[in-house]
Motif scaffolding. Structure first.
Motif, mmCIF file in Angstrom:
data_model
loop_
_atom_site.group_PDB
_atom_site.id
_atom_site.type_symbol
_atom_site.label_atom_id
_atom_site.label_comp_id
_atom_site.label_asym_id
_atom_site.label_seq_id
_atom_site.Cartn_x
_atom_site.Cartn_y
_atom_site.Cartn_z
ATOM 1 N N MET A 85 -105.360 -24.509 -74.478
ATOM 2 C CA MET A 85 -105.744 -25.243 -73.290
ATOM 3 C C MET A 85 -105.807 -26.732 -73.600
ATOM 4 S SD MET A 85 -109.081 -24.628 -70.976
ATOM 5 C CE MET A 85 -109.334 -25.565 -69.522
ATOM 6 N N ASN A 86 -105.305 -27.538 -72.707
ATOM 7 C CA ASN A 86 -105.289 -28.977 -72.897
ATOM 8 C C ASN A 86 -106.648 -29.552 -72.512
ATOM 9 O OD1 ASN A 86 -104.863 -31.739 -72.838
ATOM 10 N ND2 ASN A 86 -102.765 -31.525 -72.097
ATOM 11 N N ARG A 87 -107.445 -29.940 -73.506
ATOM 12 C CA ARG A 87 -108.800 -30.469 -73.271
ATOM 13 C C ARG A 87 -108.794 -31.918 -72.804
ATOM 14 N NH1 ARG A 87 -112.219 -26.275 -72.832
ATOM 15 N NH2 ARG A 87 -111.722 -24.747 -74.405
ATOM 16 N N SER A 88 -107.633 -32.571 -72.811
ATOM 17 C CA SER A 88 -107.596 -33.972 -72.392
ATOM 18 C C SER A 88 -107.511 -34.109 -70.875
ATOM 19 C CB SER A 88 -106.413 -34.693 -73.048
ATOM 20 O OG SER A 88 -105.196 -34.136 -72.571
ATOM 21 N N LEU A 89 -107.319 -32.982 -70.160
ATOM 22 C CA LEU A 89 -107.238 -33.031 -68.699
ATOM 23 C C LEU A 89 -108.630 -33.054 -68.089
ATOM 24 C CD1 LEU A 89 -104.432 -30.389 -68.097
ATOM 25 C CD2 LEU A 89 -104.212 -32.874 -68.190
ATOM 26 N N THR A 90 -108.779 -33.753 -66.991
ATOM 27 C CA THR A 90 -110.032 -33.790 -66.253
ATOM 28 C C THR A 90 -109.900 -32.870 -65.051
ATOM 29 O OG1 THR A 90 -110.419 -36.086 -66.905
ATOM 30 C CG2 THR A 90 -111.643 -35.271 -65.000
ATOM 31 N N LEU A 91 -110.817 -31.957 -64.908
ATOM 32 C CA LEU A 91 -110.830 -31.014 -63.793
ATOM 33 C C LEU A 91 -111.908 -31.435 -62.809
ATOM 34 C CD1 LEU A 91 -109.851 -28.259 -62.644
ATOM 35 C CD2 LEU A 91 -111.752 -27.231 -63.915
ATOM 36 N N SER A 92 -111.572 -31.436 -61.523
ATOM 37 C CA SER A 92 -112.566 -31.764 -60.505
ATOM 38 C C SER A 92 -112.456 -30.757 -59.367
ATOM 39 C CB SER A 92 -112.354 -33.189 -59.969
ATOM 40 O OG SER A 92 -111.091 -33.300 -59.333
ATOM 41 N N VAL A 93 -113.560 -30.556 -58.675
ATOM 42 C CA VAL A 93 -113.631 -29.684 -57.512
ATOM 43 C C VAL A 93 -114.334 -30.456 -56.408
ATOM 44 C CG1 VAL A 93 -114.525 -27.505 -56.592
ATOM 45 C CG2 VAL A 93 -113.755 -27.624 -58.974
ATOM 46 N N THR A 94 -113.782 -30.385 -55.179
ATOM 47 C CA THR A 94 -114.358 -31.149 -54.076
ATOM 48 C C THR A 94 -114.120 -30.444 -52.752
ATOM 49 O OG1 THR A 94 -114.377 -33.302 -52.958
ATOM 50 C CG2 THR A 94 -112.248 -32.521 -53.788
#
Length: 143
Positions: free
Chosen positions: A1-10
């Motif tokens: 899994m790429n840990r450098s990605l930012t995940l957001s939920v809105t």
């Protein structure tokens, strides 16, 4: 899994994010199928002489299918045949667009008896959605 990605939920997505997801999926599907999306919105509305909305259908067509998302008839006009007229109008437009089938869903507390009278058949049911009820999926050949 790429840990450098930012995940957001809105619950207030940016229009560019919505478009990006839609465009990305569309491009993938078109490449996989070798067939372009031909999605077009479809709305049928019934109004009283004073302009008051008395019923309507909201959906779209894509890949030879009519998808009915919403069908509503005002309580004052229920039982008048308006629901059938709205559905017939949407199906006629879908046929004109080259559609061969229609699909939709309803719930057991709405009008599941209405759709078989319009030529639809049940193809799936989901118990417990919403809790204590059933979601019922219908389909119809438009040929």
């Amino acid at each position: 899994m790429n840990r450098s990605l930012t995940l957001s939920v809105t619950d207030t997505p940016a229009p560019a994010d919505l478009a990006g997801v839609y465009d990305g999926l569309r491009a993938y599907n078109e490449a996989s199928l070798g067939r372009a999306y031909d999605r077009r919105d479809l709305v049928a509305a019934a109004r009283a002489p004073d302009g008051t909305l008395k019923g309507g259908l909201v959906g779209y067509t894509n890949w030879d299918w009519l998808y009915v998302d919403l069908l509503w008839v005002d309580e004052s006009t229920r039982g008048s045949g308006l629901g059938g007229r709205l559905l017939d109008a949407a199906e006629a437009e879908a046929r004109a667009r080259g559609c061969r089938w229609s699909r939709l869903y309803t719930y057991d507390f709405q009008a599941p008896g209405f759709y078989p009278k319009q030529g639809y058949e049940v193809w799936a049911e989901m118990e417990g959605y919403p809790p204590g009820h059933r979601q019922i999926w219908f389909r119809k050949a438009l040929g």
